[in-house]
Enzyme design. Sequence first.
Site, short mmCIF file in Angstrom:
data_model
loop_
_atom_site.label_atom_id
_atom_site.label_comp_id
_atom_site.label_asym_id
_atom_site.label_seq_id
_atom_site.Cartn_x
_atom_site.Cartn_y
_atom_site.Cartn_z
N ARG A 1 3.49 7.56 -0.18
CA ARG A 1 4.57 8.53 -0.34
C ARG A 1 5.52 8.22 -1.50
NH1 ARG A 1 6.41 11.53 4.02
NH2 ARG A 1 5.52 9.96 5.41
N GLU B 1 0.83 -1.21 0.00
CA GLU B 1 0.00 0.00 0.00
C GLU B 1 0.86 1.26 0.00
OE1 GLU B 1 -2.24 -0.33 3.62
OE2 GLU B 1 -3.39 -2.06 2.93
N CYS C 1 -0.78 33.21 10.82
CA CYS C 1 -0.49 33.83 12.12
C CYS C 1 -0.23 32.78 13.18
CB CYS C 1 -1.65 34.73 12.50
SG CYS C 1 -1.90 35.98 11.24
N1 LLP Z 1 -1.58 2.08 4.38
C1 LLP Z 1 -2.09 2.56 5.54
C2 LLP Z 1 -3.03 1.76 6.30
C3 LLP Z 1 -1.70 3.84 5.98
O1 LLP Z 1 -2.18 4.32 7.12
C4 LLP Z 1 -0.77 4.60 5.21
C5 LLP Z 1 -0.35 5.93 5.65
C6 LLP Z 1 -0.30 4.06 4.01
C7 LLP Z 1 -0.71 2.78 3.64
C8 LLP Z 1 0.68 4.78 3.12
O2 LLP Z 1 1.90 4.98 3.75
P1 LLP Z 1 3.12 5.63 2.92
O3 LLP Z 1 3.56 4.63 1.89
O4 LLP Z 1 2.65 6.88 2.32
O5 LLP Z 1 4.16 5.87 3.97
N2 LLP Z 1 1.11 12.66 6.84
C9 LLP Z 1 2.31 11.92 7.16
C10 LLP Z 1 2.23 10.49 6.75
C11 LLP Z 1 1.00 9.78 7.31
C12 LLP Z 1 0.86 8.36 6.83
C13 LLP Z 1 -0.46 7.80 7.21
N3 LLP Z 1 -0.71 6.47 6.76
C14 LLP Z 1 3.50 12.64 6.54
O6 LLP Z 1 3.31 13.66 5.89
O7 LLP Z 1 4.64 12.23 6.73
#
Ligand code: LLP
Length: 420
Positions: free
Chosen positions: A284, A281, A351
Site C-alpha cells: 500500500r 514487504e 445492482c
Molecule cells: N506481505 C503479506 C504477506 C501480505 O499479506 C500483504 C498484504 C503485504 C505484505 C502488503 O501489505 P501492505 O503493505 O499493502 O499493507 N485489500 C486490503 C488489504 C489487504 C492486504 C493483504 N496482504 C485493502 O484494500 O485494504
Amino acid sequence: MSDLYPVTHLTQRGDALYLEEAALNDVARAFGTPVYVYSKAALQDAWSAWEYPENERQIHVCYAVKACSNLSILRLFAERGAFFDTVSEGEIARVLAVGVPANRIVFSGVAKSEREIEFALTQGIFCFNVESVPELQRIHAIASRLDKRAPISLRVNPDVDAKTHPYISTGLKANKFGISHTDALAVYQQAAQLSGLEIIGIDYHIGSQITELSPFLDAQNRLFDLVKQLADVGIVLKHIDLGGGLGVRYQDETPPLPSALIEQSLQGLREAGLTQDLMFEPGRSLVANACVLLTKVEYLKPTEEKNFCIVDAGMNDLLRPSLYEAWMGVENCTVRDANAAQTYDVVGPVCETSDWLARERTLAVAQGDVLAVLSAGAYGFSMASNYNTRARAAEVLVDGSEVCVIRRREVLSDLWALEL
Ligand code: LLP
C-alpha cells in the site's frame, strides 16, 4: 498545494485538478472513464521513501505485488532494485515477465498448491514464506523429487493486535495466517530435519493499513527473541522479514514514515545483538497515494432520504469502500463554488446496495463532471472484477505532461472471450 490532498503530485490550478502536469479533465476526455491514473513521480517518491542509507546489513524492500500488479509499475520498482512479495503462480509469472531475476522473489500465502511450489522451485525463487507444517512437508517432498533444496522462512504469527480493520488484520491467533509463536521453535527444528529444505529466514505480516509503530514494535520484539532462541539450538538465520502493513493517509491518518519503521527495526536488531539482513514487504505505502480513479457523474438523484451522486465507477472497479467500509477521498476535477455544495452518497452502477464509493460527502457537483477518487493506487485495480459484465477500467501513467496507457480498457468481447 500538494499537501491539500493525500495524493502526491495532485494539485489544484485555477478551478482544475492536475496530477503532475496533466489536467485530470483532459485525461478523462482522452482515455474515457472510469480510468485509474498513476503518477510516475509519486511512485518514484514512494519508492525513495523506502530507501535507506548504506548499512552494516542488507535491507531488501519486497514490493507486495497484490497491491497493484500492473507490469509497468512492477518494472518501475524493479529498475530501482526492488525484491517482490508474491502470493500466486500468476504474481510470480508477472514479476518474471518484466525481467526480474527469480532470486528477487519471495512467495507467501497459506494455500500454495503443488503446481505453484514446483513452478517457484524450478524458477529458483529467493524464499518460500511457509505458513503451516503440511506446507513445509509438501515443499520438502517436491524439492526432494526435483533434487533441489527449497529456501524457506517460517511465517510466524506473533499474536499481536495490529489495530486495524478486522478483515485486514492477520497477526492474531484467530487468523488463518502463519505458524503460532508458541509452536515456531519446534516447527523450525522439524524443518531442520527435512533434507529438501534450507532454512534461511523468518517472517511475519501482522496486517495492513497500520498507522502506529507500536504493533510493529511489539511483534518485532517477540520475533527477535525467537531468532535468538533459534540460534541457541543451532538454527542460524540469514534474514528477518518484517512484512508489509505500513499505513497511508486516506483522510487524516498520520502513519509513521518508512524511515522511522526501518530505523526502529534496526535499533531493535542492534539491541538484540542480531546481525541478520532485513526485509520488508510494503504494498500500500508504495502505490496508494500515487493514483486517482476518475469517474464521471452520470446522474444526480435527490430522494426523500438522501442525495445520490451516481457515477460510472462501481464496486467492481473499486471494492474497498464496499468490502471494508473504507473511507476514500473524493474531489471534483472541476472545482466549483463551495456555496453550491450538497451532501451526497457517491454510488456506482452495480445492482447492489453495497455499491458505494463514498457516503455523506459535501460536494459541489454537476451532471457530467469528473470526480477523482483519491489514494486509489493500492488494492484498487488489483481487486477489480467484471461483476455485472462490466469491462474493467483502463490504467494510465502520467509522467510530467505525458500520459500513456499501461493497461487498455477491456472491450465487451474480452468479457466473454473465454466462454464456450
Ligand atoms: N506481505 C503479506 C504477506 C501480505 O499479506 C500483504 C498484504 C503485504 C505484505 C502488503 O501489505 P501492505 O503493505 O499493502 O499493507 N485489500 C486490503 C488489504 C489487504 C492486504 C493483504 N496482504 C485493502 O484494500 O485494504
